[in-house]
Design a protein around this motif. Structure first.
Motif, PDB file in Angstrom:
ATOM      1  N   PRO A   1      43.141  39.480   2.260  1.00 15.82           N
ATOM      2  CA  PRO A   1      42.229  38.343   2.157  1.00 15.82           C
ATOM      3  C   PRO A   1      40.764  38.775   2.178  1.00 15.82           C
ATOM      4  CG  PRO A   1      43.442  38.286   4.257  1.00 15.82           C
ATOM      5  CD  PRO A   1      43.982  39.428   3.465  1.00 15.82           C
ATOM      6  N   GLY A   2      39.911  37.947   1.560  1.00 15.07           N
ATOM      7  CA  GLY A   2      38.471  38.202   1.613  1.00 15.07           C
ATOM      8  C   GLY A   2      37.754  38.167   0.277  1.00 15.07           C
ATOM      9  N   LEU A   3      38.535  38.174  -0.811  1.00  8.22           N
ATOM     10  CA  LEU A   3      37.914  38.031  -2.132  1.00  8.22           C
ATOM     11  C   LEU A   3      38.501  36.809  -2.828  1.00  8.22           C
ATOM     12  CD1 LEU A   3      37.990  41.638  -3.702  1.00  8.22           C
ATOM     13  CD2 LEU A   3      36.008  40.466  -2.711  1.00  8.22           C
ATOM     14  N   SER A   4      37.725  36.242  -3.742  1.00  8.96           N
ATOM     15  CA  SER A   4      38.266  35.215  -4.630  1.00  8.96           C
ATOM     16  C   SER A   4      37.627  35.385  -5.998  1.00  8.96           C
ATOM     17  CB  SER A   4      38.047  33.816  -4.053  1.00  8.96           C
ATOM     18  OG  SER A   4      36.704  33.641  -3.673  1.00  8.96           O
ATOM     19  N   PHE A   5      38.245  34.759  -6.989  1.00 11.38           N
ATOM     20  CA  PHE A   5      37.888  35.014  -8.390  1.00 11.38           C
ATOM     21  C   PHE A   5      37.849  33.698  -9.158  1.00 11.38           C
ATOM     22  CE2 PHE A   5      40.805  38.065  -6.502  1.00 11.38           C
ATOM     23  CZ  PHE A   5      39.950  39.145  -6.368  1.00 11.38           C
ATOM     24  N   ALA A   6      36.915  33.582 -10.096  1.00 14.38           N
ATOM     25  CA  ALA A   6      36.871  32.385 -10.933  1.00 14.38           C
ATOM     26  C   ALA A   6      36.537  32.754 -12.362  1.00 14.38           C
ATOM     27  CB  ALA A   6      35.842  31.394 -10.410  1.00 14.38           C
ATOM     28  N   ALA A   7      37.399  32.350 -13.299  1.00 13.83           N
ATOM     29  CA  ALA A   7      37.051  32.381 -14.717  1.00 13.83           C
ATOM     30  C   ALA A   7      36.197  31.151 -14.972  1.00 13.83           C
ATOM     31  CB  ALA A   7      38.312  32.349 -15.577  1.00 13.83           C
ATOM     32  N   VAL A   8      35.128  31.335 -15.726  1.00 16.10           N
ATOM     33  CA  VAL A   8      34.155  30.258 -15.954  1.00 16.10           C
ATOM     34  C   VAL A   8      33.825  30.210 -17.444  1.00 16.10           C
ATOM     35  CG1 VAL A   8      31.757  29.589 -15.475  1.00 16.10           C
ATOM     36  CG2 VAL A   8      33.214  30.359 -13.603  1.00 16.10           C
ATOM     37  N   SER A   9      33.927  29.012 -18.028  1.00 16.59           N
ATOM     38  CA  SER A   9      33.685  28.855 -19.472  1.00 16.59           C
ATOM     39  C   SER A   9      32.185  28.866 -19.774  1.00 16.59           C
ATOM     40  CB  SER A   9      34.294  27.542 -19.961  1.00 16.59           C
ATOM     41  OG  SER A   9      33.563  26.437 -19.441  1.00 16.59           O
ATOM     42  N   ASP A  10      31.856  29.164 -21.027  1.00 16.46           N
ATOM     43  CA  ASP A  10      30.451  29.100 -21.457  1.00 16.46           C
ATOM     44  C   ASP A  10      29.891  27.702 -21.248  1.00 16.46           C
ATOM     45  OD1 ASP A  10      30.384  31.738 -22.262  1.00 16.46           O
ATOM     46  OD2 ASP A  10      30.861  31.292 -24.361  1.00 16.46           O
ATOM     47  N   ARG A  11      30.723  26.702 -21.526  1.00 23.63           N
ATOM     48  CA  ARG A  11      30.162  25.350 -21.461  1.00 23.63           C
ATOM     49  C   ARG A  11      29.864  24.926 -20.029  1.00 23.63           C
ATOM     50  NH1 ARG A  11      33.927  20.090 -22.691  1.00 23.63           N
ATOM     51  NH2 ARG A  11      35.369  20.380 -20.964  1.00 23.63           N
ATOM     52  N   VAL A  12      30.630  25.413 -19.063  1.00 21.23           N
ATOM     53  CA  VAL A  12      30.321  25.030 -17.685  1.00 21.23           C
ATOM     54  C   VAL A  12      29.116  25.837 -17.179  1.00 21.23           C
ATOM     55  CG1 VAL A  12      31.637  26.438 -16.033  1.00 21.23           C
ATOM     56  CG2 VAL A  12      31.531  24.016 -15.722  1.00 21.23           C
ATOM     57  N   LEU A  13      28.948  27.030 -17.682  1.00 21.93           N
ATOM     58  CA  LEU A  13      27.763  27.806 -17.307  1.00 21.93           C
ATOM     59  C   LEU A  13      26.500  27.115 -17.843  1.00 21.93           C
ATOM     60  CD1 LEU A  13      26.870  30.371 -15.853  1.00 21.93           C
ATOM     61  CD2 LEU A  13      27.082  31.592 -18.016  1.00 21.93           C
ATOM     62  N   ALA A  14      26.592  26.610 -19.076  1.00 22.81           N
ATOM     63  CA  ALA A  14      25.457  25.865 -19.657  1.00 22.81           C
ATOM     64  C   ALA A  14      25.209  24.578 -18.870  1.00 22.81           C
ATOM     65  CB  ALA A  14      25.746  25.549 -21.127  1.00 22.81           C
ATOM     66  N   LYS A  15      26.294  23.927 -18.444  1.00 26.82           N
ATOM     67  CA  LYS A  15      26.155  22.698 -17.662  1.00 26.82           C
ATOM     68  C   LYS A  15      25.500  22.982 -16.318  1.00 26.82           C
ATOM     69  CE  LYS A  15      29.007  18.872 -15.839  1.00 26.82           C
ATOM     70  NZ  LYS A  15      30.399  18.365 -15.706  1.00 26.82           N
ATOM     71  N   ALA A  16      25.914  24.079 -15.682  1.00 24.48           N
ATOM     72  CA  ALA A  16      25.378  24.433 -14.363  1.00 24.48           C
ATOM     73  C   ALA A  16      23.850  24.519 -14.408  1.00 24.48           C
ATOM     74  CB  ALA A  16      25.978  25.752 -13.882  1.00 24.48           C
TER      75      ALA A  16
ATOM     76  N   VAL B   1      24.816  30.573 -12.134  1.00 26.90           N
ATOM     77  CA  VAL B   1      23.731  31.100 -12.970  1.00 26.90           C
ATOM     78  C   VAL B   1      23.270  32.451 -12.416  1.00 26.90           C
ATOM     79  CG1 VAL B   1      21.433  30.633 -13.917  1.00 26.90           C
ATOM     80  CG2 VAL B   1      23.068  28.749 -13.613  1.00 26.90           C
ATOM     81  N   ASP B   2      23.209  32.536 -11.090  1.00 26.89           N
ATOM     82  CA  ASP B   2      22.828  33.788 -10.435  1.00 26.89           C
ATOM     83  C   ASP B   2      23.954  34.829 -10.549  1.00 26.89           C
ATOM     84  OD1 ASP B   2      20.666  34.984  -9.142  1.00 26.89           O
ATOM     85  OD2 ASP B   2      21.607  34.780  -7.177  1.00 26.89           O
ATOM     86  N   LEU B   3      25.179  34.393 -10.333  1.00 33.28           N
ATOM     87  CA  LEU B   3      26.325  35.315 -10.463  1.00 33.28           C
ATOM     88  C   LEU B   3      26.369  35.921 -11.865  1.00 33.28           C
ATOM     89  CD1 LEU B   3      28.976  33.236  -8.474  1.00 33.28           C
ATOM     90  CD2 LEU B   3      28.358  35.611  -7.967  1.00 33.28           C
ATOM     91  N   GLU B   4      26.038  35.094 -12.868  1.00 34.56           N
ATOM     92  CA  GLU B   4      26.047  35.560 -14.257  1.00 34.56           C
ATOM     93  C   GLU B   4      24.953  36.615 -14.497  1.00 34.56           C
ATOM     94  OE1 GLU B   4      28.231  34.904 -16.517  1.00 34.56           O
ATOM     95  OE2 GLU B   4      27.251  35.757 -18.291  1.00 34.56           O
ATOM     96  N   LYS B   5      23.783  36.340 -13.914  1.00 33.73           N
ATOM     97  CA  LYS B   5      22.650  37.265 -14.065  1.00 33.73           C
ATOM     98  C   LYS B   5      23.036  38.669 -13.594  1.00 33.73           C
ATOM     99  CE  LYS B   5      18.587  36.978 -11.798  1.00 33.73           C
ATOM    100  NZ  LYS B   5      17.700  36.157 -10.947  1.00 33.73           N
ATOM    101  N   TYR B   6      23.796  38.713 -12.506  1.00 33.20           N
ATOM    102  CA  TYR B   6      24.219  40.011 -11.964  1.00 33.20           C
ATOM    103  C   TYR B   6      25.453  40.554 -12.666  1.00 33.20           C
ATOM    104  CZ  TYR B   6      20.663  39.982  -8.397  1.00 33.20           C
ATOM    105  OH  TYR B   6      19.454  40.013  -7.765  1.00 33.20           O
TER     106      TYR B   6
END
Ligand SMILES: *Cc1c(COP(=O)(O)O)cnc(C)c1O
Length: 353
Positions: A193-208, A221-226
């Motif tokens: 335990p201690g990690l988690s993962f998320a697939a994220v679509s382009d459209r939700v990143l744009a929405k964010a 938006v910050d997670l993507e930058k890194y």
């Protein structure tokens, strides 16, 4: 030998445990970037996506919060058919979103028509659905739900929790057109335990980007930058990422199709045993491939049963929340093999004889 027939944490293979045992490295250096870059394509295979998969140093509940903060602009419909989907609704409320629960009887799946009908009230820009409700052993038809939404409500964001199923059952992020698909390390992926993962679509990143108060730790938006630099914004659980690397190698060496088949066989075996000796809590046609919720028709003392199993080195789970004592749960996920299941069922038979 597998010991933990619980829906997380699950048994971790010794090679995966051992992979953590290395001197630490800095998270702003080339060694870390190489590790991060190596994990991405493997994670994308497991999520069936060409899109990004964020790695969060938190358990899955953290990414439930992230999905709400980044994926909901105004109003979210939260399908609730058990404890973990109820929790996600509570997360939405706790984050100040206008959240409407769609109450579905526990033990039943969330169906496309239920979602479509509830959305008619209007104003929703997102839905939350749990793929595999761990408290009831129910799997909901995410593919069909997503298809219905694409058809009738194409602007509604689809947020999916697959914490207790991803890696054990097929969830095709790209082909099904999902927006956020999240899971935890300690269930079907068989990582500590201690990690988690998320697939994220382009459209939700744009929405964010259009949503003002996304918070800080879980800001996509910050997670993507890194991510594009093969880094994370804050210090990640580096040792766990080595474990993840080894676990993903094991998963891909087994092969995803073979892995899904193994889980399906174990589920079939546990279900037919449960129908002979007890009963099943989940409705027919929507039973989980990774955890079976058994209706305790014999009024077995689950605590005593678990004490007996523990003396033989094994453990199952009691019913969750209101279902405690009325049901018990046998998880068949991660590293567990059919022969382990046979051993467990023989021991339970011995106890109830
Ligand atoms: C275990 C579980 C969670 C919670 O995950 P954590 O990693 O414990 O935060 C959420 N949803 C489902 C379906 C789960 O099984």
């Amino acid at each position: 030998m597998a010991r933990l027939f619980m829906p997380g944490p699950t048994d971790v293979h010794p090679d995966v445990l051992a992979a953590q045992n290395q001197p630490l490295i800095g998270h702003r250096g080339q060694d870390f970037e190489a590790l991060f870059a190596r994990l991405q394509p493997k994670l994308r295979q497991v999520f069936f996506t060409h899109s990004r998969v964020y790695i969060s140093t938190s358990s899955g509940t953290g990414l439930q919060e992230a999905a709400i903060r980044n994926g909901v602009a105004r109003k979210v419909l939260c399908a609730v058919n058990g404890s973990f989907s109820q929790r996600w609704y509570e997360v939405a409320v706790a984050n100040g979103k206008e959240a409407v629960p769609l109450e579905v009887e526990w033990g039943k799946a969330v169906k496309p028509e239920m979602i479509a009908e509830a959305l008619q009230a209007g104003g929703f820009d997102a839905i939350t659905v749990v793929h595999n409700e761990t408290s009831t052993g129910v799997v909901s038809p995410i593919k069909d739900i997503a298809a219905r939404l694409h058809d009738r409500y194409p602007d509604v964001t689809i947020l999916v929790d697959a914490v207790s199923s991803l890696g054990g059952d097929r969830i095709d992020f790209d082909a099904w057109g999902l927006d956020v698909l999240l899971t935890s390390s300690q269930k079907c992926l068989a990582v500590p335990p201690g990690l988690s993962f998320a697939a994220v679509s382009d459209r939700v990143l744009a929405k964010a980007k259009t949503i003002p108060a996304r918070g800080l730790y879980f800001d996509f938006v910050d997670l993507e930058k890194y991510l594009v630099k093969n880094q994370t914004p804050a210090t990640p659980a580096i040792s766990l990422m080595w474990a993840l690397d080894a676990a993903l190698d094991r998963i891909l060496a087994e092969g995803l199709e073979a892995r899904f088949t193994r889980h399906a066989r174990m589920a079939d075996r546990v279900r037919s045993w449960a129908q002979q000796k007890f009963d099943l809590f989940a409705e027919a046609g929507y039973r989980s491939q990774t955890v079976t919720c058994v209706t305790n028709t014999r009024a077995v003392d689950v605590k005593a049963l678990n004490g007996f199993l523990k003396s033989r080195g094994m453990q199952i789970s009691d019913g969750y929340g209101a279902l405690k004592g009325k049901t018990f749960r046998i998880a068949h996920m991660g590293e567990i093999q059919l022969k382990d299941v046979e051993e467990l069922l023989a021991l339970i038979d011995e106890f109830i004889a």
